[in-house]
Design a protein around this motif. Structure first.
Motif, PDB file in Angstrom:
ATOM      1  N   GLU A  23      20.891 -63.146  14.123  1.00 21.90           N
ATOM      2  CA  GLU A  23      20.472 -64.469  14.896  1.00 21.90           C
ATOM      3  C   GLU A  23      19.531 -64.987  14.090  1.00 21.90           C
ATOM      4  OE1 GLU A  23      21.499 -65.981  18.303  1.00 21.90           O
ATOM      5  OE2 GLU A  23      22.926 -64.817  18.251  1.00 21.90           O
ATOM      6  N   GLN A  28      21.652 -66.122   8.797  1.00 27.13           N
ATOM      7  CA  GLN A  28      22.925 -67.195   8.727  1.00 27.13           C
ATOM      8  C   GLN A  28      23.584 -68.065   7.790  1.00 27.13           C
ATOM      9  OE1 GLN A  28      22.747 -70.281  11.586  1.00 27.13           O
ATOM     10  NE2 GLN A  28      24.891 -69.494  12.884  1.00 27.13           N
ATOM     11  N   HIS A  56      14.916 -62.205  19.020  1.00 26.30           N
ATOM     12  CA  HIS A  56      15.918 -63.137  19.091  1.00 26.30           C
ATOM     13  C   HIS A  56      16.959 -62.302  20.510  1.00 26.30           C
ATOM     14  CE1 HIS A  56      15.575 -64.722  15.222  1.00 26.30           C
ATOM     15  NE2 HIS A  56      15.389 -65.798  15.913  1.00 26.30           N
ATOM     16  N   ALA A  59      20.960 -61.299  22.163  1.00 28.38           N
ATOM     17  CA  ALA A  59      21.909 -61.339  21.250  1.00 28.38           C
ATOM     18  C   ALA A  59      21.650 -60.622  20.202  1.00 28.38           C
ATOM     19  CB  ALA A  59      22.569 -63.226  21.575  1.00 28.38           C
ATOM     20  N   ALA A  60      21.137 -60.381  19.279  1.00 30.37           N
ATOM     21  CA  ALA A  60      21.148 -60.109  18.147  1.00 30.37           C
ATOM     22  C   ALA A  60      21.470 -58.612  18.100  1.00 30.37           C
ATOM     23  CB  ALA A  60      19.153 -59.547  17.623  1.00 30.37           C
ATOM     24  N   TYR A  87      27.955 -64.851  12.560  1.00 26.50           N
ATOM     25  CA  TYR A  87      27.082 -65.729  11.925  1.00 26.50           C
ATOM     26  C   TYR A  87      28.012 -66.931  11.937  1.00 26.50           C
ATOM     27  CZ  TYR A  87      23.945 -63.522   9.720  1.00 26.50           C
ATOM     28  OH  TYR A  87      22.285 -62.159   9.597  1.00 26.50           O
ATOM     29  N   THR A  90      27.737 -67.854  16.275  1.00 24.32           N
ATOM     30  CA  THR A  90      26.399 -67.739  16.822  1.00 24.32           C
ATOM     31  C   THR A  90      25.951 -69.424  16.728  1.00 24.32           C
ATOM     32  OG1 THR A  90      24.525 -66.924  17.344  1.00 24.32           O
ATOM     33  CG2 THR A  90      25.062 -67.493  15.156  1.00 24.32           C
ATOM     34  N   SER A  92      22.840 -69.168  17.176  1.00 26.93           N
ATOM     35  CA  SER A  92      21.932 -68.516  16.750  1.00 26.93           C
ATOM     36  C   SER A  92      19.862 -69.018  17.435  1.00 26.93           C
ATOM     37  CB  SER A  92      21.355 -69.049  15.419  1.00 26.93           C
ATOM     38  OG  SER A  92      20.663 -70.494  15.237  1.00 26.93           O
ATOM     39  N   ASP A  93      19.129 -68.200  16.590  1.00 27.52           N
ATOM     40  CA  ASP A  93      17.543 -68.104  17.978  1.00 27.52           C
ATOM     41  C   ASP A  93      17.959 -68.059  19.313  1.00 27.52           C
ATOM     42  OD1 ASP A  93      15.882 -69.330  15.696  1.00 27.52           O
ATOM     43  OD2 ASP A  93      16.404 -71.466  16.160  1.00 27.52           O
ATOM     44  N   GLY A  94      18.532 -66.888  18.731  1.00 27.31           N
ATOM     45  CA  GLY A  94      19.158 -65.676  20.291  1.00 27.31           C
ATOM     46  C   GLY A  94      19.649 -66.218  21.430  1.00 27.31           C
ATOM     47  N   GLN A  95      20.196 -66.884  20.828  1.00 32.58           N
ATOM     48  CA  GLN A  95      21.562 -67.658  22.176  1.00 32.58           C
ATOM     49  C   GLN A  95      22.672 -67.289  21.819  1.00 32.58           C
ATOM     50  OE1 GLN A  95      21.152 -72.339  22.303  1.00 32.58           O
ATOM     51  NE2 GLN A  95      20.373 -71.947  19.865  1.00 32.58           N
ATOM     52  N   GLY A  96      22.983 -66.698  20.464  1.00 31.16           N
ATOM     53  CA  GLY A  96      24.281 -65.727  20.899  1.00 31.16           C
ATOM     54  C   GLY A  96      25.355 -66.547  20.750  1.00 31.16           C
TER      55      GLY A  96
END
Length: 199
Positions: A23, A28, A56, A59-60, A87, A90, A92-96
């Protein structure tokens, strides 16, 4: 078959270990760059090391579990393809990965792995090893000389190809200077060797 997962030639002189979070937006962006660099440097292979960061989660770890299960079910190539897929999809930043995005190759065997606790042990072990080594940020790279066992922990952040080559040169110089010492010495690369990098 199973972790650690390697990309590139298994008999390469050097290994780049990447501590990464699926994440992490910096990881990424760096993933395709590092993959391309490994593709053009057969003397170096790449070892993945999960380091899901607490901010994160979950989701991470969900992404890491998917990659571990893909590797368990279909092998090394599937592991790396799944890392790339996560990658690519996602937020990213924990949003999945959005829940409506279908998981590729979701077979009953893969689902059974995801429903089990099998992937958790590898992920937790790798995260603990990273913490014990003082690695707390992603991406972080460790460069290992497989001939001598000497390794070099690079400053956190994406490392450009030229800086990786400089690190290899430094590692080879260290190996020749410390040949009489233990082959398991760990050193930190001076920041001025790497140059300015985004943190």
């Amino acid at each position: 078959m199973g972790p650690p997962w390697f990309y590139g030639h298994l008999d390469a002189r050097f290994t780049v270990v990447s501590y990464a979070d699926l994440e992490c937006p910096f990881c990424q962006a760096y993933f395709p760059i590092l993959r391309q660099w490994i593709d053009t440097h057969p003397e170096v292979n790449w070892q993945w090391h999960h380091l899901p960061l607490a901010f994160h989660e979950p989701a991470a770890t969900q992404g890491a579990r998917l990659a571990e299960c893909a590797g368990e079910v279909r092998g090394h190539t599937a592991f790396w393809q799944t890392i790339a897929w996560v990658y690519q999809h996602t937020r990213s930043d924990g949003q999945g990965v959005p829940s409506e995005v279908p998981i590729p190759g979701l077979t009953p065997e893969l689902q059974a792995c995801l429903d089990s606790t099998r992937p958790d042990a590898a992920i937790q072990t790798q995260a603990t090893e990273a913490s014990q080594a003082g690695v707390v940020a992603t991406p972080t790279l460790r460069l290992i000389d497989n001939h001598t066992g000497t390794d070099l922990l690079l400053p956190a952040g994406p490392i450009e190809g030229d800086a990786l080559l400089s690190a290899i040169d430094l590692l080879m110089a260290m190996a020749s200077e410390t040949a009489e010492e233990s082959a398991t010495t760990t050193s930190e690369m001076p920041a001025d060797v790497v140059g300015d990098m985004p943190r």
